[in-house]
Design an enzyme around this catalytic site. Sequence first.
Site, PDB file in Angstrom:
ATOM      1  N   GLY A  11      52.890  29.944  11.707  1.00 47.06           N
ATOM      2  CA  GLY A  11      53.387  31.403  11.950  1.00 47.06           C
ATOM      3  C   GLY A  11      52.281  32.401  12.402  1.00 47.06           C
ATOM      4  CG  ASN A  12      48.407  31.253  12.782  1.00 43.38           C
ATOM      5  OD1 ASN A  12      49.039  30.176  12.496  1.00 43.38           O
ATOM      6  ND2 ASN A  12      47.131  31.073  13.147  1.00 43.38           N
ATOM      7  CE  LYS A 127      60.210  25.963   2.717  1.00 47.48           C
ATOM      8  NZ  LYS A 127      59.017  26.164   3.115  1.00 47.48           N
ATOM      9  CE  LYS A 211      54.897  25.200  10.541  1.00 46.84           C
ATOM     10  NZ  LYS A 211      53.300  24.464  11.016  1.00 46.84           N
ATOM     11  CE  LYS A 273      50.008  24.496   8.066  1.00 49.37           C
ATOM     12  NZ  LYS A 273      51.154  25.181   7.193  1.00 49.37           N
TER      13      LYS A 273
END
Length: 311
Positions: A11-12, A127, A211, A273
């Site tokens: 997102g960054n 979420k 994602k 991740k």
Amino acid sequence: MKNKIVVALGGNALGKNPKEQLELVKNTAKPIVDLIEAGNEVIIAHGNGPQVGMINLAMETASKSEANTPEMPFPECGAMSQGYIGYHLQNAIREELLSRNMNTPVATVVTQVMVDKNDSAFETPTKPIGAFYTEEEAKKLETEKGYKMKEDAGRGYRRVVPSPIPVDVVEKETVKTLVDNGHVVITVGGGGIPVIKEGNSLVGVPAVIDKDFASEKIAEILDADYLIILTAVEKVAINFGKENEKWLSKLTIEEIEKYVEEGHFAPGSMLPKVQAAMKFAKSKAGRKALITSLEKAAQGIEGKTGTLIVK
């Protein structure tokens, strides 16, 4: 050496609103094009948390204030976010390519990702999405619309949706064809639009696919050499923020599994991740997963930085 690389943008790299994103993607494009210029095939995935939340909130607000404005189902909000993020990204990458006299085509594929309707995630939505509500408003939404509402860090109540595991990518053959013909492809945006199969139909479901897991799935499907998961830090750490903090470089599956079991990585942050990276590295001999920052991606491929996970 030419590698096929799936890059999962955090997102960054995108910002929180259209104006901010339009500026940020210009910087995001540069290290991506560095990888392309070095001769690699690059496929891009990205998150959409702030963007899909913004769209969902806008549509909710409009439906309350305008009698003729319909509510927008959540899968459609996901599709909208894929379109506008892809529009910004593909134009920024195209511009950076042309500035280096590279005429490589760039395309965004609005991507549906298959999930299992029996996934246990549907039993326990986690979420948070959309607006904040009072407890009274939340109870009313649960009664009237069947939403699952949950208190969110003292800020109010929000709707929560499931986060199922991706099973397949519907548009995989389209993505493969474009990649094989030299296109830079942006796909599985925001984890993809979650769909289940009902006969010949694909039915969107109100859910958010992580994602990182969607990026791992498309990387497997495309037989990528590298999955690069980009984040705000250069390397993964254990004992993060403590006196005995340790930054990790090259790790085997066994080593990283041990750290996961010891609880070093935060759910909803670094843990997915690491789990996606582990899954990809495990999936086939020779596949490598790299977790690093956007600016350090090329150096990570060269083995100079980042956290590399190998089988």
